[in-house]
Design a protein around this motif. Structure first.
Motif, PDB file in Angstrom:
ATOM      1  N   ILE A   1     -16.315  29.471 -17.606  1.00 14.95           N
ATOM      2  CA  ILE A   1     -15.524  30.196 -18.597  1.00 14.95           C
ATOM      3  C   ILE A   1     -14.929  29.234 -19.633  1.00 14.95           C
ATOM      4  CG2 ILE A   1     -13.564  31.754 -18.962  1.00 14.95           C
ATOM      5  CD1 ILE A   1     -15.973  32.969 -17.475  1.00 14.95           C
ATOM      6  N   THR A   2     -14.293  28.161 -19.159  1.00 15.00           N
ATOM      7  CA  THR A   2     -13.708  27.179 -20.068  1.00 15.00           C
ATOM      8  C   THR A   2     -13.892  25.770 -19.499  1.00 15.00           C
ATOM      9  OG1 THR A   2     -11.514  27.346 -19.025  1.00 15.00           O
ATOM     10  CG2 THR A   2     -11.960  28.773 -20.940  1.00 15.00           C
ATOM     11  N   GLU A   3     -13.866  24.810 -20.404  1.00 16.58           N
ATOM     12  CA  GLU A   3     -13.896  23.388 -20.036  1.00 16.58           C
ATOM     13  C   GLU A   3     -12.932  22.675 -20.965  1.00 16.58           C
ATOM     14  OE1 GLU A   3     -17.174  19.899 -19.066  1.00 16.58           O
ATOM     15  OE2 GLU A   3     -17.712  21.571 -20.380  1.00 16.58           O
ATOM     16  N   GLU A   4     -11.870  22.117 -20.404  1.00 15.22           N
ATOM     17  CA  GLU A   4     -10.798  21.550 -21.210  1.00 15.22           C
ATOM     18  C   GLU A   4     -10.623  20.065 -20.903  1.00 15.22           C
ATOM     19  OE1 GLU A   4      -6.062  22.386 -22.245  1.00 15.22           O
ATOM     20  OE2 GLU A   4      -7.099  23.539 -20.696  1.00 15.22           O
ATOM     21  N   ASP A   5     -10.861  19.244 -21.915  1.00 16.93           N
ATOM     22  CA  ASP A   5     -10.675  17.794 -21.827  1.00 16.93           C
ATOM     23  C   ASP A   5      -9.228  17.475 -22.188  1.00 16.93           C
ATOM     24  OD1 ASP A   5     -10.579  15.052 -22.157  1.00 16.93           O
ATOM     25  OD2 ASP A   5     -12.502  14.906 -23.190  1.00 16.93           O
ATOM     26  N   LYS A   6      -8.489  16.960 -21.222  1.00 17.91           N
ATOM     27  CA  LYS A   6      -7.070  16.646 -21.441  1.00 17.91           C
ATOM     28  C   LYS A   6      -6.829  15.149 -21.566  1.00 17.91           C
ATOM     29  CE  LYS A   6      -5.758  20.786 -18.834  1.00 17.91           C
ATOM     30  NZ  LYS A   6      -5.037  21.321 -17.644  1.00 17.91           N
ATOM     31  N   GLY A   7      -7.879  14.393 -21.856  1.00 15.93           N
ATOM     32  CA  GLY A   7      -7.733  12.953 -22.026  1.00 15.93           C
ATOM     33  C   GLY A   7      -8.020  12.182 -20.760  1.00 15.93           C
ATOM     34  N   GLU A   8      -7.128  12.271 -19.790  1.00 21.21           N
ATOM     35  CA  GLU A   8      -7.322  11.571 -18.514  1.00 21.21           C
ATOM     36  C   GLU A   8      -7.907  12.472 -17.437  1.00 21.21           C
ATOM     37  OE1 GLU A   8      -6.999   8.281 -17.992  1.00 21.21           O
ATOM     38  OE2 GLU A   8      -6.698   8.274 -20.171  1.00 21.21           O
ATOM     39  N   THR A   9      -7.906  13.773 -17.692  1.00 18.15           N
ATOM     40  CA  THR A   9      -8.488  14.722 -16.741  1.00 18.15           C
ATOM     41  C   THR A   9      -9.320  15.742 -17.509  1.00 18.15           C
ATOM     42  OG1 THR A   9      -6.596  16.245 -16.835  1.00 18.15           O
ATOM     43  CG2 THR A   9      -6.531  14.496 -15.152  1.00 18.15           C
ATOM     44  N   VAL A  10     -10.168  16.447 -16.775  1.00 18.02           N
ATOM     45  CA  VAL A  10     -10.910  17.564 -17.342  1.00 18.02           C
ATOM     46  C   VAL A  10     -10.797  18.736 -16.370  1.00 18.02           C
ATOM     47  CG1 VAL A  10     -13.123  16.900 -16.292  1.00 18.02           C
ATOM     48  CG2 VAL A  10     -13.107  18.312 -18.368  1.00 18.02           C
ATOM     49  N   THR A  11     -10.636  19.935 -16.922  1.00 23.18           N
ATOM     50  CA  THR A  11     -10.464  21.146 -16.115  1.00 23.18           C
ATOM     51  C   THR A  11     -11.589  22.109 -16.436  1.00 23.18           C
ATOM     52  OG1 THR A  11      -8.049  20.900 -16.108  1.00 23.18           O
ATOM     53  CG2 THR A  11      -8.944  23.074 -15.574  1.00 23.18           C
ATOM     54  N   ARG A  12     -12.247  22.590 -15.396  1.00 28.23           N
ATOM     55  CA  ARG A  12     -13.320  23.574 -15.561  1.00 28.23           C
ATOM     56  C   ARG A  12     -12.970  24.838 -14.787  1.00 28.23           C
ATOM     57  NH1 ARG A  12     -15.685  18.557 -15.146  1.00 28.23           N
ATOM     58  NH2 ARG A  12     -17.053  17.942 -16.875  1.00 28.23           N
ATOM     59  N   HIS A  13     -13.157  25.957 -15.447  1.00 32.50           N
ATOM     60  CA  HIS A  13     -12.812  27.258 -14.881  1.00 32.50           C
ATOM     61  C   HIS A  13     -14.089  28.061 -14.705  1.00 32.50           C
ATOM     62  CE1 HIS A  13     -10.783  31.434 -15.736  1.00 32.50           C
ATOM     63  NE2 HIS A  13     -11.285  31.368 -14.516  1.00 32.50           N
TER      64      HIS A  13
END
Length: 471
Positions: free
Chosen positions: A207-219
């Motif tokens: 659904i989403t992939e968010e690059d937060k700099g030091e981490t990445v979140t995938r939903h």
């Protein structure tokens, strides 16, 4: 009517004392704990009673270098009785907080049971939300059959495999196949020592992939109901192949670079097999498909994790067909109890036989004869017990469930004819789509569609132990 007789008042006081409820709590006097287990003969303590889960929202933070997991599970369920307390299955991990309907709940542990006591009785038919936060090092379980399941470390991350009990090692829930639910699985991972992000693959659609700099979140989201043993997360490094089936179904194949050469054909085979199976078994039951090909030497099985079956190494065509056929038989139409697993494994094995014939190999009659005569490499031990009656949970993956289960399917086909047989399969997957079904329902459908009494066939091939004489 106003006023209570003294005896009635005394009875109410005693009832209130026993239940911890107050007169204003209405029908709470009949509230009772949900059962710790659903009564499955093969796994008596698995699953829980008193409620039906409709959705899991799992938010996970995972650090591969330390194998540490932090999780928040938001479990939406409907009560099937008045609940004074209820259980969730959870093995290991430390529970930090728990709430029911946004109010703090008491929790205690007993083996793999997490016992939740809400501040207020949960009413029958009430939709309620339980939120559990937890952390720790998730366990790898060695099953009764010696196989590994649960949260398994790989050379570059980890994978979560749930059959039959392993999912309880990474999230709390009602971990019996009879209680299916939709899922949102969101995983946050850090960069590695070289500054590269780990990949995260799970069930359903990204659904989403968010690059937060030091981490990445995938939903990831599974829009169709799923049994918890089919829930899956793989963390590591993967080559991602995207495509479409003939019917424009999205395909997502993740391959470990160590397996890329041997698994070169997988990305093209997945849509080909799904299209072929759809013609025989009915429309594909989910909104996406694919596969995960990992590099996990020593794991001696694959698993039909929903929408993306998991392989510990590059699979051959037969194994790929088997696990993809499970998307119809096992994943969409799920066994009501574990003893019904022959319906999943026998039909998926028979799909292998059909594919082999399609590819110009043995026809299904010859394959049946090789199993009957004991000349097929996978026929050893198929007469050890009846396919529909595994003697224990440790034996439910033994040859009778697979090979002899496929033989039962072939005998049905020969008895009813091809047109009726494939009509039976398509009707089966349509009638029980995204639900649960059992052996007696399958027999009833076969007899209804064919207009024949198949009692002798099923008694002989499905329910009796010894090798039958030729019929």
């Amino acid at each position: 009517m106003s006023g209570w007789a003294p005896a009635a008042a005394l009875l109410l006081a005693m009832t209130t004392s026993c239940t911890g409820s107050t007169p204003g709590d209405g029908a709470a006097a009949v509230a009772r704990p949900g059962a710790a287990g659903v009564g499955d003969r093969l796994f008596p303590e698995l699953g829980n009673g008193g409620y039906d889960v409709t959705h899991y929202g799992l938010t996970l933070d995972y650090v591969p270098e330390t194998n540490r997991l932090k999780g928040t599970a938001v479990i939406t369920a409907r009560a099937t009785q008045d609940l004074s307390r209820f259980d969730l299955d959870l093995a290991g991990l430390r529970v930090r907080t728990a709430t029911v309907q946004e109010v703090k709940a008491q929790v205690s542990r007993s083996g793999s049971e997490l016992i939740v006591t809400p501040a207020k009785t949960v009413r029958n038919d009430e939709v309620f939300k339980t939120v559990v936060t937890y952390d720790g090092t998730p366990r790898t379980i060695e099953g009764d059959d010696g196989g590994l399941e649960g949260w398994i470390e790989t050379d570059d991350g980890s994978t979560a495999l749930g059959q039959p009990t392993g999912s309880m090692t990474w999230f709390p829930g009602n971990h019996h196949p009879s209680d299916k639910a939709t899922y949102d699985i969101t995983v946050t991972v850090p960069k590695d020592a070289d500054g590269d992000f780990y990949d995260v693959v799970s069930n359903g659609k990204l659904i989403t992939e968010e690059d937060k700099g030091e981490t990445v979140t995938r939903h990831w989201r599974s829009e169709e109901p799923m049994a918890s043993y089919l829930a899956h997360v793989s963390v590591g490094y993967f080559e991602i192949h995207k495509g479409w089936t003939r019917d424009r179904l999205p395909v997502y194949v993740a391959v470990d670079p160590d397996e890329s050469e041997d698994a070169a054909a997988v990305a093209d085979l997945v849509p080909e097999i799904v299209d072929w199976a759809g013609e025989r078994f009915g429309p594909y039951p989910f909104s996406s498909t694919g596969a995960v090909v990992d590099h996990l030497p020593g794991l001696d099985y694959a698993l039909e994790t929903q929408t993306k079956p998991y392989f510990a190494e590059a699979p051959d065509e037969a194994l790929l067909v088997h696990e993809l056929a499970h998307q119809w038989f096992g994943n969409s139409v799920t066994p009501r109890k574990w003893k019904d697993i022959w319906l999943s494994e026998g039909l998926a094995t028979y799909a292998e036989w059909l594919w082999q014939e399609k590819r110009g190999g043995r026809n299904t009659d010859d394959t049946f004869e090789d199993f009957y005569n004991g000349t097929d490499a996978e026929s050893e031990g198929i007469w050890a017990f009846p396919p529909a009656d595994p003697p224990s949970g440790a034996r439910m993956s033994d040859p009778p469930v697979y090979g002899r289960g496929a033989m039962v399917v072939h005998k049905v086909r020969k008895a009813v004819g091809d047109e009726t047989f494939f009509d039976i399969l398509r009707t089966w997957t349509r009638q029980h789509r995204h639900g649960n079904a059992d052996t007696l329902q399958f027999i009833a459908l076969c007899e209804s569609k064919s207009g024949k009494d198949l009692t002798e066939l099923f008694d002989t091939w499905l329910f009796k132990k010894n090798r039958p004489p030729r019929m």
